[in-house]
Design a protein around this motif. Structure first.
Motif, short mmCIF file in Angstrom:
data_model
loop_
_atom_site.label_atom_id
_atom_site.label_comp_id
_atom_site.label_asym_id
_atom_site.label_seq_id
_atom_site.Cartn_x
_atom_site.Cartn_y
_atom_site.Cartn_z
N ASN A 85 -53.27 3.95 -26.76
CA ASN A 85 -53.35 5.37 -27.10
C ASN A 85 -52.98 6.45 -25.98
O ASN A 85 -52.89 6.12 -24.86
CB ASN A 85 -54.78 5.37 -27.67
CG ASN A 85 -55.77 5.60 -26.37
OD1 ASN A 85 -56.21 6.77 -26.03
ND2 ASN A 85 -56.05 4.44 -25.66
N HIS A 86 -52.65 7.51 -26.67
CA HIS A 86 -52.50 8.80 -25.82
C HIS A 86 -54.05 9.55 -26.04
O HIS A 86 -54.52 9.43 -27.11
CB HIS A 86 -51.46 9.93 -26.32
CG HIS A 86 -50.11 9.24 -26.12
ND1 HIS A 86 -49.50 8.39 -26.97
CD2 HIS A 86 -49.22 9.53 -25.14
CE1 HIS A 86 -48.17 8.36 -26.23
NE2 HIS A 86 -48.04 8.99 -25.23
N GLU A 87 -54.40 9.98 -25.08
CA GLU A 87 -55.61 10.65 -24.77
C GLU A 87 -55.58 12.09 -24.10
O GLU A 87 -54.91 12.23 -23.39
CB GLU A 87 -56.71 9.90 -24.11
CG GLU A 87 -58.27 10.55 -24.19
CD GLU A 87 -58.79 10.28 -22.89
OE1 GLU A 87 -59.75 9.26 -22.80
OE2 GLU A 87 -58.53 10.95 -22.04
N ILE A 88 -56.31 13.02 -24.66
CA ILE A 88 -56.70 14.34 -23.90
C ILE A 88 -58.08 14.47 -23.88
O ILE A 88 -58.78 14.24 -24.77
CB ILE A 88 -55.97 15.44 -24.55
CG1 ILE A 88 -56.20 16.83 -23.93
CG2 ILE A 88 -56.12 15.69 -26.02
CD1 ILE A 88 -55.19 17.90 -24.47
N ASP A 89 -58.42 15.02 -22.56
CA ASP A 89 -60.05 15.31 -22.61
C ASP A 89 -60.18 16.47 -21.66
O ASP A 89 -59.31 16.68 -20.99
CB ASP A 89 -60.79 14.01 -22.11
CG ASP A 89 -60.48 13.67 -20.69
OD1 ASP A 89 -60.73 14.44 -19.71
OD2 ASP A 89 -59.95 12.67 -20.34
N PHE A 90 -61.37 17.18 -21.94
CA PHE A 90 -61.78 18.11 -20.82
C PHE A 90 -63.28 18.02 -20.75
O PHE A 90 -64.08 17.58 -21.40
CB PHE A 90 -61.21 19.47 -21.30
CG PHE A 90 -62.47 20.36 -22.30
CD1 PHE A 90 -63.23 21.32 -21.75
CD2 PHE A 90 -62.36 19.89 -23.46
CE1 PHE A 90 -63.95 21.75 -22.45
CE2 PHE A 90 -63.39 20.55 -24.49
CZ PHE A 90 -64.35 21.52 -23.75
N GLY A 91 -63.46 18.46 -19.18
CA GLY A 91 -64.72 18.16 -18.89
C GLY A 91 -65.20 19.21 -17.63
O GLY A 91 -64.37 20.27 -17.75
N VAL A 92 -66.49 19.01 -17.16
CA VAL A 92 -66.71 19.96 -16.24
C VAL A 92 -67.31 19.18 -14.83
O VAL A 92 -67.90 18.09 -15.07
CB VAL A 92 -67.86 20.66 -16.53
CG1 VAL A 92 -69.08 19.96 -17.10
CG2 VAL A 92 -68.31 21.87 -15.78
N LEU A 93 -66.98 19.67 -13.94
CA LEU A 93 -67.27 19.06 -12.60
C LEU A 93 -69.01 19.21 -12.25
O LEU A 93 -69.41 20.33 -12.69
CB LEU A 93 -66.57 19.57 -11.28
CG LEU A 93 -65.13 19.23 -11.36
CD1 LEU A 93 -64.42 19.57 -9.87
CD2 LEU A 93 -64.80 17.73 -11.68
N VAL A 94 -69.46 18.19 -11.87
CA VAL A 94 -70.97 18.17 -11.73
C VAL A 94 -71.08 17.77 -10.35
O VAL A 94 -70.48 17.07 -9.66
CB VAL A 94 -71.84 17.39 -12.74
CG1 VAL A 94 -71.41 18.19 -14.30
CG2 VAL A 94 -71.40 16.04 -12.84
#
Length: 253
Positions: A85-94
């Motif tokens: 699969n192709h994936e895109i994600d976004f998150g936040v540094l903790v």
């Protein structure tokens, strides 16, 4: 298996060789393309998206650092049959917490994923079962050039992101190996998993190699992120060459 935050690789210096890790081995998955970005945003709009016990980190108390990652995972893996699969994600540094990894190589960056989209429903089910927020919309499309460095992503709701190189000369790649930490919030409440990311990537991952433009899109969960982003760091894999994510679970139940 818990899906890792790929952007955690952006902290620390790449290196080749060295001792292998001694943590309890879990599984490994592979990819042959990836682009990874970090940029700073105001903290306040993010607060409603953070679970209890999860805090963001930035350069000051009113800032947070978001990660945006794009990758192509190949089918299979070690002790898992991951859908291609192709994936895109976004998150936040903790903040990093290596409490359960004492005496083992320490992660120097950690992130909590805010949303994940993929062109494989099977992959999204893996993510959902692991406690992640998923964005399941039809016709997610990745369109990139033959080097995997210039292109765009969209779905039925419209464009999500466009990326292009701005450095004229050819990019240089070399071996890297880094330890990161993914933070999940699910039925276990806060749960952390260390991982090793290794392969061939940019030797000089400066923040000015790519121009990245985000669009106003439901994928970003109401955050006002549209427009060109000034990145703190950027990283890319050598297109077409295998990179591996190996999972280790010192705090497994």
């Amino acid at each position: 298996i818990v899906r890792p935050c790929l952007a955690a690789i952006n902290s620390g210096q790449p290196f080749a060789g060295g001792p292998r890790l001694t943590m309890a081995y879990n599984a490994a998955i592979h990819m042959d393309w990836g682009l990874f970005f970090e940029f700073e945003v105001p903290l306040a709009p993010l607060l409603p998206l953070l679970p209890p016990g999860i805090a963001a980190v930035g350069n000051d108390a009113e800032k947070a650092v978001l990660t945006l990652n794009l990758a192509h995972f190949v089918q299979g893996g070690d002790q898992i049959d991951l859908p291609e699969n192709h994936e895109i994600d976004f998150g936040v540094l903790v903040p990093v917490d290596n409490t359960n990894y004492q005496g083992m190589p320490q992660a120097d960056a950690a992130a909590h994923m805010l949303n994940i989209a993929s062109d494989s429903k099977g992959y999204l089910e893996v993510c959902k079962d692991s406690g992640y927020c998923i964005h399941d919309r039809p016709n997610l499309t990745f369109e990139f050039d033959q080097n995997g460095l210039n292109g765009r992503v969209w779905d039925d709701d419209g464009p999500i992101v466009s990326i292009k190189t701005v450095k004229g000369e050819a990019l240089k790649y070399g071996p890297f190996r880094r330890v990161g930490q993914d933070v999940v919030y699910d039925h276990r409440e806060e749960y952390r998993l260390n991982f090793v990311f290794e392969g061939k990537g940019l030797i000089d991952p400066s923040p000015n190699l790519f121009e990245i433009v985000l669009e106003s899109h439901p994928f970003f969960r109401g955050l006002a992120l549209s427009g060109r982003q000034i990145c703190q760091s950027q990283f890319a894999l050598s297109f077409g060459e295998k990179a591996t994510l190996s999972f280790f679970g010192a705090n497994e139940d």
